[in-house]
Design an enzyme around this catalytic site. Structure first.
Site, mmCIF file in Angstrom:
data_model
loop_
_atom_site.group_PDB
_atom_site.id
_atom_site.type_symbol
_atom_site.label_atom_id
_atom_site.label_comp_id
_atom_site.label_asym_id
_atom_site.label_seq_id
_atom_site.Cartn_x
_atom_site.Cartn_y
_atom_site.Cartn_z
ATOM 1 N N GLN A 179 0.808 -1.230 0.000
ATOM 2 C CA GLN A 179 0.000 0.000 0.000
ATOM 3 C C GLN A 179 0.838 1.276 0.000
ATOM 4 O O GLN A 179 0.277 2.365 -0.068
ATOM 5 C CB GLN A 179 -0.954 0.021 1.209
ATOM 6 C CG GLN A 179 -2.086 -0.997 1.123
ATOM 7 C CD GLN A 179 -3.121 -0.671 0.038
ATOM 8 O OE1 GLN A 179 -3.217 0.450 -0.443
ATOM 9 N NE2 GLN A 179 -3.887 -1.677 -0.359
ATOM 10 N N SER A 199 3.334 -4.387 -5.290
ATOM 11 C CA SER A 199 2.442 -4.872 -6.330
ATOM 12 C C SER A 199 2.041 -3.714 -7.256
ATOM 13 O O SER A 199 1.565 -2.676 -6.784
ATOM 14 C CB SER A 199 1.201 -5.456 -5.642
ATOM 15 O OG SER A 199 0.309 -5.954 -6.591
ATOM 16 N N ALA A 200 2.224 -3.901 -8.571
ATOM 17 C CA ALA A 200 2.066 -2.787 -9.516
ATOM 18 C C ALA A 200 0.652 -2.222 -9.580
ATOM 19 O O ALA A 200 0.471 -1.033 -9.817
ATOM 20 C CB ALA A 200 2.502 -3.234 -10.916
ATOM 21 N N HIS A 201 -0.363 -3.072 -9.368
ATOM 22 C CA HIS A 201 -1.727 -2.569 -9.581
ATOM 23 C C HIS A 201 -2.182 -1.618 -8.480
ATOM 24 O O HIS A 201 -3.265 -1.035 -8.558
ATOM 25 C CB HIS A 201 -2.732 -3.720 -9.746
ATOM 26 C CG HIS A 201 -3.097 -4.467 -8.504
ATOM 27 N ND1 HIS A 201 -4.279 -4.246 -7.840
ATOM 28 C CD2 HIS A 201 -2.466 -5.436 -7.818
ATOM 29 C CE1 HIS A 201 -4.355 -5.062 -6.799
ATOM 30 N NE2 HIS A 201 -3.264 -5.800 -6.763
ATOM 31 N N THR A 237 8.499 -17.909 -17.275
ATOM 32 C CA THR A 237 8.767 -16.944 -18.351
ATOM 33 C C THR A 237 8.460 -15.537 -17.855
ATOM 34 O O THR A 237 7.433 -15.310 -17.209
ATOM 35 C CB THR A 237 7.866 -17.273 -19.566
ATOM 36 O OG1 THR A 237 8.177 -18.601 -19.993
ATOM 37 C CG2 THR A 237 8.080 -16.296 -20.704
ATOM 38 N N CYS A 325 -10.194 -8.421 -0.172
ATOM 39 C CA CYS A 325 -10.282 -9.864 0.011
ATOM 40 C C CYS A 325 -11.342 -10.222 1.031
ATOM 41 O O CYS A 325 -11.883 -11.313 1.002
ATOM 42 C CB CYS A 325 -8.940 -10.409 0.458
ATOM 43 S SG CYS A 325 -7.619 -9.742 -0.519
HETATM 44 N N1 PLP Z 1 -0.766 -6.735 1.006
HETATM 45 C C1 PLP Z 1 -1.544 -5.664 1.129
HETATM 46 C C2 PLP Z 1 -1.288 -4.704 2.250
HETATM 47 C C3 PLP Z 1 -2.587 -5.432 0.231
HETATM 48 O O1 PLP Z 1 -3.365 -4.364 0.357
HETATM 49 C C4 PLP Z 1 -2.799 -6.373 -0.816
HETATM 50 C C5 PLP Z 1 -3.926 -6.210 -1.748
HETATM 51 O O2 PLP Z 1 -4.962 -5.644 -1.415
HETATM 52 C C6 PLP Z 1 -1.934 -7.466 -0.915
HETATM 53 C C7 PLP Z 1 -0.924 -7.623 0.017
HETATM 54 C C8 PLP Z 1 -2.079 -8.457 -2.015
HETATM 55 O O3 PLP Z 1 -1.563 -7.925 -3.213
HETATM 56 P P1 PLP Z 1 -1.934 -8.563 -4.618
HETATM 57 O O4 PLP Z 1 -3.334 -8.195 -4.910
HETATM 58 O O5 PLP Z 1 -0.969 -7.959 -5.583
HETATM 59 O O6 PLP Z 1 -1.730 -10.025 -4.480
#
Ligand code: PLP
Length: 387
Positions: A179, A199-201, A237, A325
């Site tokens: 985050q 994480s790129a997104h 890959t 999640c």
């Molecule tokens: N860790 C945190 C603090 C997150 O907010 C998230 C996604 O919401 C993740 C890990 C998981 O990342 P990813 O969606 O790239 O698997």
């Protein structure tokens, strides 16, 4: 209908400039980055340029970065990889009670296999106490994993102090910075971090690509077995276009972050200031100042966050009730319970997260509509009736 996206922490839109940088790698430059021919070398250059950008952005060396598929993979790799590499040292892990499931679930799995896991409590604002970390370390501790900022309530942890303790005690320190990278400054040396997940997104890059920082010389077993990509540390890959997108997203954050922190903090503070005036009996969750510039989290008494979310959705506004999640299950958020909320208050929580394209008019539209939604739902709430 006006559409307003206020759910950036769940996932951010991909910046069009990122998409443009990725595009050639789907057709014009189709090579596999492991191939020796010119197509392969072009792809490899894309991958290595991205690695260089990311490394310099977080104060690392390029060889300390491996690309992964997401933040979840990076977190799992650290927890399983360190525990497997350090069986000779011990079987104790320290983490917090409010980590993302991508950390707490692998820890839970190890616990069921006989490892000892300390889940440190946080205070009412969501802060981990470095003193508690210090007290929890034993000679069997192999890893301390504390997130940089919480995805639900936005509280930013004192990772510098925690990293210092880890270093003094000779214990590896991992931080889940999913985050924070691209949103606030992150530097692996300043914070004595040995492993860092991103994480790129979450920073305007594509979905399905992440990275893991591994401090040179750290003992960690690999997580994927197969080819020798990433010097044998992560087979598969190369996701060339995704990795190029991650690198471009980092470059844009390098350029924009300073200004974005100011603009987003101002919009955040406007919401934090105004919501309690517009709606009686709301409570801000998370630290009042040590919080992400883009995060607002309130509990609205007597009604459920899900009902607010759905009503706002009908007005074209996207927010969230917990982490992505957990929001699809009705399980109470462990983060909100972790900061001491009761179940009813936790269920009434709403997370608003803003980003690069949030305009003041979007915030105003939200602030105009939220009180009407709350008033209507409270009018139907048996809990509100009884108060
Ligand atoms: N860790 C945190 C603090 C997150 O907010 C998230 C996604 O919401 C993740 C890990 C998981 O990342 P990813 O969606 O790239 O698997």
């Amino acid at each position: 209908m006006k559409k307003v996206y206020l759910d950036y922490a769940t996932t951010s839109p991909c910046d069009p400039l990122v998409l443009k940088a990725m595009e050639p790698f789907f057709f014009d430059r189709p090579g596999n980055a492991s191939s020796m021919h010119s197509f392969g070398q072009e792809a490899k250059k894309g991958v290595e340029d991205s690695r260089d950008s990311l490394a310099s952005f977080i104060g690392a060396r390029p060889e300390e970065i491996i690309f992964t598929s997401c933040g979840t993979e990076s977190n799992n790799n650290v927890i399983f990889g360190v525990s497997s590499a350090l069986t000779d040292k011990g079987n104790h892990i320290i983490t917090s009670a409010i980590e993302h499931h991508a950390v707490s679930e692998p820890c839970g799995y190890l616990e069921r296999k006989g490892y000892k896991v300390t889940y440190l409590k946080v205070d009412k604002d969501g802060l981990v106490s470095p003193e508690d970390v210090k007290k929890a370390v034993t000679d069997k501790t192999i890893l301390i994993s504390i997130m940089h900022a919480n995805n639900e309530i936005g509280t930013v942890q004192p990772i510098k102090e925690i990293g210092k303790i880890a270093r003094e005690r000779g214990v590896y320190f991992h931080t889940d910075a999913v985050q924070t990278v691209g949103h606030i400054p992150v530097n692996v040396d300043d914070s004595n971090v040995d492993f860092l997940s991103l994480s790129a997104h979450k920073f305007y890059g594509p979905k399905g690509v992440g990275a893991l920082y591994i401090r040179k010389g750290s003992r960690i077993d690999k997580f994927f077995y197969g080819g020798d990509q990433e010097k044998g540390r992560r087979a598969s890959t190369y996701n060339t276009s995704g990795i190029v997108g991650l690198g471009k997203a980092i470059e844009l954050c390098r350029k924009n972050m300073g200004n974005e922190i100011k603009v987003q903090s101002a919009l955040r503070d406007k919401m934090i200031r105004e919501i309690p005036h517009l709606i009686p009996e709301v409570k801000l969750n998370g630290h009042p100042t040590l919080r992400l510039p883009n995060n607002i989290n309130f509990s609205v008494k007597y009604i459920e966050g899900e009902s607010i979310l759905l009503s706002l959705d009908m007005l074209g506004i996207a927010v969230s009730t917990g982490s992505a999640c957990t929001s699809s299950s009705l399980e109470t958020s462990h983060v909100l319970l972790g900061i001491g909320l009761d179940h009813a208050t936790a269920h009434g929580s709403l997370r608003i997260t803003i980003g690069r394209w949030t305009k003041e008019s979007d915030v105003n539209y939200f602030l105009e509509n939220l009180p009407k939604v709350v008033e209507r739902l409270r009018a139907m709430s048996p809990l509100y009736d009884k108060k």
